[in-house]
Design a protein around this motif. Structure first.
Motif: not given
Length: 121
Positions: A98-121
């Motif tokens: 869970s610690v390792i998954l938590g450390l990777m959370t930011m990368y998941f958030v960045i990828m999801i945010d990129f997809l959301l921002q890209h789909s809005r344009k």
């Protein structure tokens, strides 16, 4: 337009929501070790992002002045190692995966945010 401070505010908001959910999960479920590992890893992930944004500002300033500056890779790796150390030191309280998954959370958030921002344009 690419503005790292706007992106940081968005990412911080998402991570704080996730941390609130993890805290609820820790408080009200039987998987306390898993949620504590997620809280620890995600908190360190948010700290690493904050370090990266701060170093980015220092890098921009140093680039304009012609100086040399580090990007803080060692300090980010050290904070991740400390989180892993705590998980290994207290395996009955903190779940390592869970610690390792938590450390990777930011990368998941960045990828999801990129997809959301890209789909809005």
């Amino acid at each position: 337009m690419f503005d790292i401070h706007l992106m940081f505010r968005r990412y911080r908001k998402y991570i704080l929501y996730l941390l609130a959910l993890y805290t609820l999960g820790w408080g009200f479920s039987e998987y306390q070790t898993v949620f504590l590992g997620l809280i620890l890893g995600t908190g360190v992930s948010l700290y690493n992002l904050w370090i990266m944004v701060r170093k980015h500002d220092q890098f921009d300033k140093a680039l304009q002045e012609g100086k040399k500056v580090s990007l803080g890779t060692a300090s980010r790796m050290a904070s991740a190692i400390v989180a892993i150390f705590f998980a290994l030191k207290f395996p009955d309280k903190i779940h390592l995966i869970s610690v390792i998954l938590g450390l990777m959370t930011m990368y998941f958030v960045i990828m999801i945010d990129f997809l959301l921002q890209h789909s809005r344009k």
